[in-house]
Design an enzyme around this catalytic site. Structure first.
Site, PDB file in Angstrom:
ATOM      1  N   LYS A  61     -22.841  20.587  17.800  1.00  0.00           N
ATOM      2  CA  LYS A  61     -22.962  20.906  19.219  1.00  0.00           C
ATOM      3  C   LYS A  61     -24.241  21.702  19.507  1.00  0.00           C
ATOM      4  O   LYS A  61     -24.907  22.175  18.576  1.00  0.00           O
ATOM      5  CB  LYS A  61     -21.701  21.663  19.668  1.00  0.00           C
ATOM      6  CG  LYS A  61     -20.420  20.813  19.603  1.00  0.00           C
ATOM      7  CD  LYS A  61     -19.209  21.596  20.122  1.00  0.00           C
ATOM      8  CE  LYS A  61     -17.957  20.717  20.152  1.00  0.00           C
ATOM      9  NZ  LYS A  61     -16.789  21.461  20.714  1.00  0.00           N
ATOM     10  N   TYR A 101     -15.232  13.464  26.745  1.00  0.00           N
ATOM     11  CA  TYR A 101     -14.199  14.481  26.952  1.00  0.00           C
ATOM     12  C   TYR A 101     -13.240  14.118  28.088  1.00  0.00           C
ATOM     13  O   TYR A 101     -12.601  14.999  28.667  1.00  0.00           O
ATOM     14  CB  TYR A 101     -14.854  15.849  27.176  1.00  0.00           C
ATOM     15  CG  TYR A 101     -15.347  16.477  25.876  1.00  0.00           C
ATOM     16  CD1 TYR A 101     -14.452  16.758  24.836  1.00  0.00           C
ATOM     17  CD2 TYR A 101     -16.687  16.787  25.689  1.00  0.00           C
ATOM     18  CE1 TYR A 101     -14.888  17.323  23.645  1.00  0.00           C
ATOM     19  CE2 TYR A 101     -17.132  17.357  24.494  1.00  0.00           C
ATOM     20  CZ  TYR A 101     -16.227  17.623  23.479  1.00  0.00           C
ATOM     21  OH  TYR A 101     -16.657  18.187  22.298  1.00  0.00           O
ATOM     22  N   ASN A 157     -18.046  26.327  19.763  1.00  0.00           N
ATOM     23  CA  ASN A 157     -17.435  26.281  18.433  1.00  0.00           C
ATOM     24  C   ASN A 157     -18.122  25.301  17.490  1.00  0.00           C
ATOM     25  O   ASN A 157     -17.513  24.775  16.560  1.00  0.00           O
ATOM     26  CB  ASN A 157     -15.932  26.003  18.557  1.00  0.00           C
ATOM     27  CG  ASN A 157     -15.666  24.670  19.228  1.00  0.00           C
ATOM     28  OD1 ASN A 157     -16.589  23.962  19.621  1.00  0.00           O
ATOM     29  ND2 ASN A 157     -14.399  24.310  19.343  1.00  0.00           N
ATOM     30  N   HIS A 171     -17.889  19.033  16.652  1.00  0.00           N
ATOM     31  CA  HIS A 171     -16.821  18.126  17.066  1.00  0.00           C
ATOM     32  C   HIS A 171     -16.557  17.152  15.927  1.00  0.00           C
ATOM     33  O   HIS A 171     -17.485  16.711  15.259  1.00  0.00           O
ATOM     34  CB  HIS A 171     -17.231  17.336  18.316  1.00  0.00           C
ATOM     35  CG  HIS A 171     -16.316  16.160  18.584  1.00  0.00           C
ATOM     36  ND1 HIS A 171     -15.151  16.290  19.302  1.00  0.00           N
ATOM     37  CD2 HIS A 171     -16.370  14.870  18.175  1.00  0.00           C
ATOM     38  CE1 HIS A 171     -14.531  15.108  19.333  1.00  0.00           C
ATOM     39  NE2 HIS A 171     -15.251  14.226  18.664  1.00  0.00           N
ATOM     40  N   GLU A 195     -15.205   6.696  19.340  1.00  0.00           N
ATOM     41  CA  GLU A 195     -16.301   7.667  19.440  1.00  0.00           C
ATOM     42  C   GLU A 195     -17.547   7.194  18.700  1.00  0.00           C
ATOM     43  O   GLU A 195     -18.670   7.428  19.154  1.00  0.00           O
ATOM     44  CB  GLU A 195     -15.830   9.029  18.913  1.00  0.00           C
ATOM     45  CG  GLU A 195     -14.776   9.654  19.813  1.00  0.00           C
ATOM     46  CD  GLU A 195     -14.265  11.001  19.329  1.00  0.00           C
ATOM     47  OE1 GLU A 195     -13.546  11.663  20.091  1.00  0.00           O
ATOM     48  OE2 GLU A 195     -14.581  11.404  18.181  1.00  0.00           O
TER      49      GLU A 195
HETATM   50  P1  IDP Z   1     -11.146  20.182  19.002  1.00  0.00           P
HETATM   51  O1  IDP Z   1     -12.638  20.203  19.268  1.00  0.00           O
HETATM   52  O2  IDP Z   1     -10.780  21.140  17.906  1.00  0.00           O
HETATM   53  O3  IDP Z   1     -10.589  18.790  18.808  1.00  0.00           O
HETATM   54  P2  IDP Z   1      -9.979  20.140  21.681  1.00  0.00           P
HETATM   55  O4  IDP Z   1      -8.679  20.775  22.048  1.00  0.00           O
HETATM   56  O5  IDP Z   1     -10.041  18.657  21.615  1.00  0.00           O
HETATM   57  O6  IDP Z   1     -10.455  20.804  20.308  1.00  0.00           O
HETATM   58  O7  IDP Z   1     -11.049  20.669  22.737  1.00  0.00           O
HETATM   59  C1  IDP Z   1     -12.331  20.092  22.843  1.00  0.00           C
HETATM   60  C2  IDP Z   1     -13.364  21.205  22.996  1.00  0.00           C
HETATM   61  O8  IDP Z   1     -13.151  21.876  24.235  1.00  0.00           O
HETATM   62  C3  IDP Z   1     -13.267  22.308  21.934  1.00  0.00           C
HETATM   63  O9  IDP Z   1     -13.939  21.966  20.739  1.00  0.00           O
HETATM   64  C4  IDP Z   1     -13.915  23.471  22.656  1.00  0.00           C
HETATM   65  O10 IDP Z   1     -15.344  23.345  22.637  1.00  0.00           O
HETATM   66  C5  IDP Z   1     -13.430  23.261  24.081  1.00  0.00           C
HETATM   67  N1  IDP Z   1     -12.201  24.020  24.362  1.00  0.00           N
HETATM   68  C6  IDP Z   1     -10.941  23.665  24.024  1.00  0.00           C
HETATM   69  N2  IDP Z   1     -10.040  24.555  24.455  1.00  0.00           N
HETATM   70  C7  IDP Z   1     -10.756  25.506  25.109  1.00  0.00           C
HETATM   71  C8  IDP Z   1     -10.383  26.704  25.796  1.00  0.00           C
HETATM   72  O11 IDP Z   1      -9.208  27.076  25.900  1.00  0.00           O
HETATM   73  N3  IDP Z   1     -11.416  27.440  26.318  1.00  0.00           N
HETATM   74  C9  IDP Z   1     -12.714  27.053  26.238  1.00  0.00           C
HETATM   75  N4  IDP Z   1     -13.103  25.929  25.604  1.00  0.00           N
HETATM   76  C10 IDP Z   1     -12.139  25.169  25.035  1.00  0.00           C
HETATM   77 MG    MG Z   2     -10.351  17.193  20.158  1.00  0.00          MG
END
Ligand code: IDP
Ligand code: MG
Length: 156
Positions: free
Chosen positions: A9, A49, A112, A115, A126
């Protein structure tokens, strides 16, 4: 054998962490069969997304992902999808386990770093979203005879 989509990212690229993150996949024995640097468009981010469209963090997620270039990779190996998810760690940097990419390199819940596809169907979708078939470059590796037990019908 599976191939999964990994995105380093914008925070990973800006912080200069790509080399160290890519090294982890190489060290594990996974194979990179596609890789490029690109800036994600609003349309591409919305597509990628789409499942999170109704979530409160959706708009900030899209602006984050489009804010600066990313590195996208196609990563191949036995059970690669689950292995990559395990190496990434829990979604939030604040509670990802030490030893994982998110656990070792960040503390943020939204920034974070990485992905990874979450299953075979999403991986297929994807990969097609980010790579043309020609951009996936299958290659034999001499080292695979030591990464895998090749004595049976399938790499073990
Ligand atoms: P993942 O990336 O671990 O699969 P997902 O639940 O699919 O997690 O969420 C996609 C992305 O959205 C996350 O990697 C993160 O960047 C963002 N995200 C998810 N939940 C939150 C939240 O509660 N607050 C802010 N950003 C979030
Ligand atoms: Mg995800």
């Amino acid at each position: 054998m599976e191939t999964t989509l990994i995105i380093l990212k914008p925070d990973a690229v800006q912080r200069g962490l790509c080399g160290r993150i890519i090294s982890r996949f190489e060290d594990k024995g996974l194979q990179i069969v596609g890789m490029k640097l690109l800036r994600i468009s609003n349309e591409l981010a919305a597509d990628h997304y789409g499942v999170h469209k109704e979530k409160p963090f959706y708009n900030s997620l899209v602006s984050f992902m489009t804010s600066s270039p990313v590195v996208v990779m196609a990563v191949k190996g036995n059970n690669a999808i689950a292995i990559c998810r395990k190496m990434m760690g829990a979604t939030f940097g604040s509670n990802a386990e030490a030893g994982t990419i998110r656990g070792d390199f960040g503390v943020s819940n939204s920034f974070n770093l990485i992905h990874g596809s979450d299953g075979p169907e999403t991986a297929k979708e994807e990969l097609a979203r980010f790579f043309t078939p020609e951009e996936i470059v299958e290659q034999d590796r001499a080292i695979d005879t030591w990464v895998y037990d090749m004595s049976g019908d399938e790499p073990e």
